[in-house]
Design a protein around this motif. Sequence first.
Motif, short mmCIF file in Angstrom:
data_model
loop_
_atom_site.label_atom_id
_atom_site.label_comp_id
_atom_site.label_asym_id
_atom_site.label_seq_id
_atom_site.Cartn_x
_atom_site.Cartn_y
_atom_site.Cartn_z
N GLU A 1 -86.15 13.34 -98.63
CA GLU A 1 -84.85 13.81 -98.12
C GLU A 1 -83.96 12.61 -97.82
O GLU A 1 -84.34 11.72 -97.09
CB GLU A 1 -85.08 14.62 -96.84
N ALA A 2 -82.79 12.60 -98.44
CA ALA A 2 -81.91 11.44 -98.23
C ALA A 2 -80.78 11.80 -97.30
O ALA A 2 -80.47 12.95 -97.13
CB ALA A 2 -81.37 10.96 -99.54
N ALA B 1 -76.88 1.79 -95.99
CA ALA B 1 -77.06 2.54 -94.74
C ALA B 1 -75.95 3.57 -94.55
O ALA B 1 -76.16 4.65 -94.02
CB ALA B 1 -77.09 1.58 -93.55
N ARG B 2 -74.76 3.22 -94.99
CA ARG B 2 -73.63 4.16 -94.87
C ARG B 2 -73.68 5.24 -95.96
O ARG B 2 -72.87 6.16 -95.95
CB ARG B 2 -72.29 3.41 -94.99
N GLY B 3 -74.58 5.07 -96.91
CA GLY B 3 -74.61 6.01 -98.02
C GLY B 3 -73.34 5.96 -98.83
O GLY B 3 -72.85 6.98 -99.32
N GLU B 4 -72.82 4.77 -98.98
CA GLU B 4 -71.55 4.56 -99.69
C GLU B 4 -71.68 5.12 -101.11
O GLU B 4 -72.65 4.82 -101.81
CB GLU B 4 -71.28 3.05 -99.72
N ALA C 1 -79.45 5.19 -99.16
CA ALA C 1 -79.69 4.80 -100.55
C ALA C 1 -80.46 5.94 -101.20
O ALA C 1 -81.67 6.06 -100.99
CB ALA C 1 -80.47 3.50 -100.62
N VAL C 2 -79.80 6.80 -101.98
CA VAL C 2 -80.47 8.02 -102.44
C VAL C 2 -81.12 7.86 -103.80
O VAL C 2 -82.01 8.60 -104.16
CB VAL C 2 -79.50 9.23 -102.46
N TYR C 3 -80.64 6.87 -104.55
CA TYR C 3 -81.30 6.63 -105.84
C TYR C 3 -81.52 5.13 -105.99
O TYR C 3 -80.55 4.35 -105.98
CB TYR C 3 -80.45 7.16 -107.00
N VAL C 4 -82.78 4.75 -106.11
CA VAL C 4 -83.12 3.33 -106.26
C VAL C 4 -84.10 3.20 -107.42
O VAL C 4 -85.13 3.87 -107.45
CB VAL C 4 -83.76 2.76 -104.97
N ALA C 5 -83.74 2.36 -108.38
CA ALA C 5 -84.62 2.16 -109.52
C ALA C 5 -84.67 0.68 -109.86
O ALA C 5 -83.75 -0.08 -109.58
CB ALA C 5 -84.12 2.96 -110.72
N SER C 6 -85.80 0.30 -110.47
CA SER C 6 -85.97 -1.08 -110.89
C SER C 6 -86.51 -1.06 -112.32
O SER C 6 -87.57 -0.50 -112.57
CB SER C 6 -86.95 -1.79 -109.95
N VAL C 7 -85.74 -1.62 -113.24
CA VAL C 7 -86.09 -1.55 -114.67
C VAL C 7 -85.98 -2.93 -115.30
O VAL C 7 -85.64 -3.91 -114.64
CB VAL C 7 -85.19 -0.54 -115.42
N SER C 8 -86.22 -2.95 -116.60
CA SER C 8 -86.14 -4.21 -117.34
C SER C 8 -85.49 -3.91 -118.69
O SER C 8 -85.37 -2.75 -119.08
CB SER C 8 -87.55 -4.77 -117.52
N VAL C 9 -85.06 -4.95 -119.38
CA VAL C 9 -84.50 -4.72 -120.73
C VAL C 9 -85.19 -5.66 -121.73
O VAL C 9 -84.55 -6.25 -122.58
CB VAL C 9 -82.96 -4.91 -120.75
N ASP C 10 -86.50 -5.78 -121.60
CA ASP C 10 -87.24 -6.76 -122.40
C ASP C 10 -87.80 -6.18 -123.68
O ASP C 10 -88.47 -6.89 -124.43
CB ASP C 10 -88.37 -7.36 -121.55
N GLN D 1 -73.68 9.15 -108.09
CA GLN D 1 -72.36 8.88 -107.50
C GLN D 1 -71.39 10.02 -107.80
O GLN D 1 -70.67 10.50 -106.91
CB GLN D 1 -71.78 7.55 -107.99
N LEU D 2 -71.39 10.45 -109.06
CA LEU D 2 -70.45 11.53 -109.44
C LEU D 2 -70.74 12.80 -108.66
O LEU D 2 -69.83 13.56 -108.34
CB LEU D 2 -70.54 11.80 -110.95
N ASP D 3 -72.00 13.00 -108.31
CA ASP D 3 -72.37 14.19 -107.52
C ASP D 3 -72.15 13.98 -106.03
O ASP D 3 -72.42 14.87 -105.22
CB ASP D 3 -73.84 14.56 -107.78
N GLY D 4 -71.71 12.77 -105.67
CA GLY D 4 -71.39 12.49 -104.27
C GLY D 4 -72.59 12.44 -103.36
O GLY D 4 -72.50 12.76 -102.17
N LEU D 5 -73.76 12.04 -103.90
CA LEU D 5 -74.99 12.12 -103.11
C LEU D 5 -75.20 10.92 -102.20
O LEU D 5 -75.88 11.03 -101.19
CB LEU D 5 -76.20 12.28 -104.04
N GLY D 6 -74.65 9.76 -102.56
CA GLY D 6 -74.87 8.56 -101.73
C GLY D 6 -74.91 7.31 -102.58
O GLY D 6 -74.41 7.29 -103.71
N TYR D 7 -75.53 6.29 -102.02
CA TYR D 7 -75.58 4.98 -102.68
C TYR D 7 -76.63 4.99 -103.78
O TYR D 7 -77.76 5.45 -103.57
CB TYR D 7 -75.92 3.92 -101.63
N SER D 8 -76.28 4.50 -104.96
CA SER D 8 -77.27 4.37 -106.02
C SER D 8 -77.35 2.92 -106.45
O SER D 8 -76.35 2.22 -106.52
CB SER D 8 -76.96 5.29 -107.20
N PHE D 9 -78.57 2.49 -106.71
CA PHE D 9 -78.85 1.06 -106.91
C PHE D 9 -79.85 0.91 -108.04
O PHE D 9 -80.93 1.50 -108.01
CB PHE D 9 -79.41 0.48 -105.61
N VAL D 10 -79.48 0.11 -109.04
CA VAL D 10 -80.40 -0.14 -110.15
C VAL D 10 -80.60 -1.64 -110.29
O VAL D 10 -79.65 -2.39 -110.53
CB VAL D 10 -79.86 0.44 -111.48
#
Lengths: 252, 351, 183
Positions: free
Chosen positions: A251-252, A110-113, A170-179, A198-207
């Motif tokens: 828009e994030a 929520a804070r876009g950490e 949360a500006v980037y959210v992805a869900s993947v697998s390594v199977d 993160q490097l671009d300072g856009l917000g929280y990214s979560f994988v």
Amino acid sequence: MKAIFTKTAGLSDRPFHYCPGCTHGIIHRLIGELLEEMNLIEHTIGVAPVGCSGFCENYFTCDMIGAAHGRAVAVATGAKRARPDRFIFTYQGDGDGASIGLAETMSAAARGEKITSIFVNNCIYGMTGGQMAPTSLVGQKTSTSPYGRDAATMGYPLDLPKVLTQIEGAVYVASVSVDSPQAIKDAKKVLRKAFQVQLDGLGYSFVSILSTCPTNWGVNPVEALEWLQTKMKPHFALGELKVPATEGGSEA
Amino acid sequence: MALLMKGNEAIAEAAIQAGCRLFYGYPITPSTEIPEYMAKKMKAVGGTYLQAESEIAAIYMVYGAGAVGERVMTGTSSPGFSLMQEGLSFLFAAEIPCVIVDVMRGGPGLGGLGPTQADYFQLTKGGGHGDYHAIVLAPFSVQEMVDLTKEAFDLADYYRNLVIIAADGILGQMMEPVEFPPVAGRKLEPKTWAASGAEGRPKNNVLSYYLTPELGEAENLRWGEKMSRIKETEQRFVEYEMEDADYAFVAFGTSSRITETAVDMLREEGIKVGLYRPVTLWPFPEKGLTARLNQIKGWMSIELSAGQMVDDVKLVVNGKAPVGFYGRQGGMTPEPEEVAAAFKAQLLGGE
Amino acid sequence: MSSALTKYKFAGFGGQGVLFIGKVMAQAGMLSKQQVTWFPAYGPEMRGGTAHCSVVISTKRIGSPTVGKPDIAIVMNEASYHKFIDSVVPGGTLYVNSSMVPELPGREDIRIVRVSVNEIAHEMGEEKVANIVMLGVMQAITPTVADDVLEKALMELAGKKPELAALNARAFKAGQEYAKNLC
């Protein structure tokens, strides 16, 4: 002689302590490779969780902080605000990020950490020996759901990345697998994007990365991959669930 | 030039002057002026105020910032302080320096907002798990809140230990004249242990676990040795009218102010009584108290609680003289007359 | 300087500026090289619109900053009158804002000074300075610091805008003048 494969400088020489067939090692390697390829090793502070991956500071060659159970994202927030110039990631399991640390995950989003969380979901508590996780499937037998997870009394698995897509910060959210080899390649692409956000300072990214636990699932490594593919995948949203506005996302 | 300032604001200003540029907290009465002051002032000095989602998150944000080697602080009141206890244990084990303010209020439970000192056990005996101690400083005036806050950051860095400032609702809310004299400070080593990014050096880990009992014992013994060193060198107390005293009160913070007035009243009646005021609650200042054991015929602990510090007084007095207790709870403060009357009833046989 | 230690209570509803005049008093005590404390009611005590603060001015170190039994109290509204009239020490003085407090049973053993400070302030064109008028009244009848020191304290805390400083100074003088006619 031409070297066609070398170890990554992002990981130490210490052998992994993970069980045979566990995919933590693959995920570690992807992160280690990206830290090296993106020239981040010396500029990174990683935050280790409590759980099977709670010793990952032994493997990553960047500086690491060991958090308490569920608090990795708060620790990362404190570190990032202190050193905004550093690349900060958390490595967390499903219990850490989606149960005991759910408030921290949601609030940081929520804070876009400007941190990156890598969330390894194997539908079970590995470190403590196979108890029910917030992501355990309905009907799944664990040592604390010995008759199978009963939705009426134990509720449903939480699809955390899907929830996070609803949060503006949360500006980037992805869900993947390594199977599979292809899945591993795709996971690396996604992780790279999350790091770049993160490097671009856009917000929280979560994988989120679907992972195996043959030991506590009570199956062999091959069966574990099949279980992941046939049982887990249908229950969790997969793919890039939310991308930054610059990539045509919301828009994030 | 003295300024009139609230205790909470004075603590916040002193922290900024001590080089603290990071404050993470969650508002709670009666400590709210600390985050409010930080929210207002941090920007101008290039620092960060961040409102955490809870005291649990706040203490771990402190953990993160302290682990990368920066001066960091949080401030809270009793229920919030309870929420932080796990974090305090982790901060100790990871040896992360930081400063925490507990502006105590009524408990147990949600309690009330009035001043108390009922967190004494939690502050001094380790509210979190494991064998650990915070250095606990107990100011009794707004000026001392400034002086001890500045000192707290140095102590934290010097010992790589958490330091807690124990105040209460009265000290936090009251205004008194206060000055901010420049402080020389301690000579401190660079934080080469910090996990701040491994540029041009081997990587650092800041951790709070050990994998084997053998290592665990070794670590605990090492920490114990540090605790002994702090006990030996950092005990602080202030004496009032103790030179010729036959009897002595022991009181800290707000209750010591009230007790000081009671001492004056009893002295006017010709009763030779003094006040021994611990400034460090941990380490409890045993040395000064021990030095008075042959002189004092009776001790009395005055607290805003059911009687917590009195246990530490009894441990030091060790049966050599009677130890009385008088306290008020739930946010009530005693009048000096009550203190004097309780003293007479308990130590003078009701004269 | 009648006594070595004076305890004050300033009470009213939120917006009447009772915390502020308490601060002015404490500032004046500090400027007089005396020990001072200022302590507000906080938390649930503030809810429901009542506000009050305690001030202690002393030549000696001050014990508790809380004031159970004030020597001097100002009550700016009726609720405060009921709350504090019994707490004033015998021989003490209670200043009552009679613009807000009707004639009510009082006490024989304390001095009660009733002044319609809202009206006085209103005549000056700004009802908000009723608190300062009352401060002037109090200073004229029960001073514990010198007049010029209290004025200086008032200017230090309220004098950032010149027109506001002038208004406060006039309100303070108006209170003093009114009180002189009472004596």
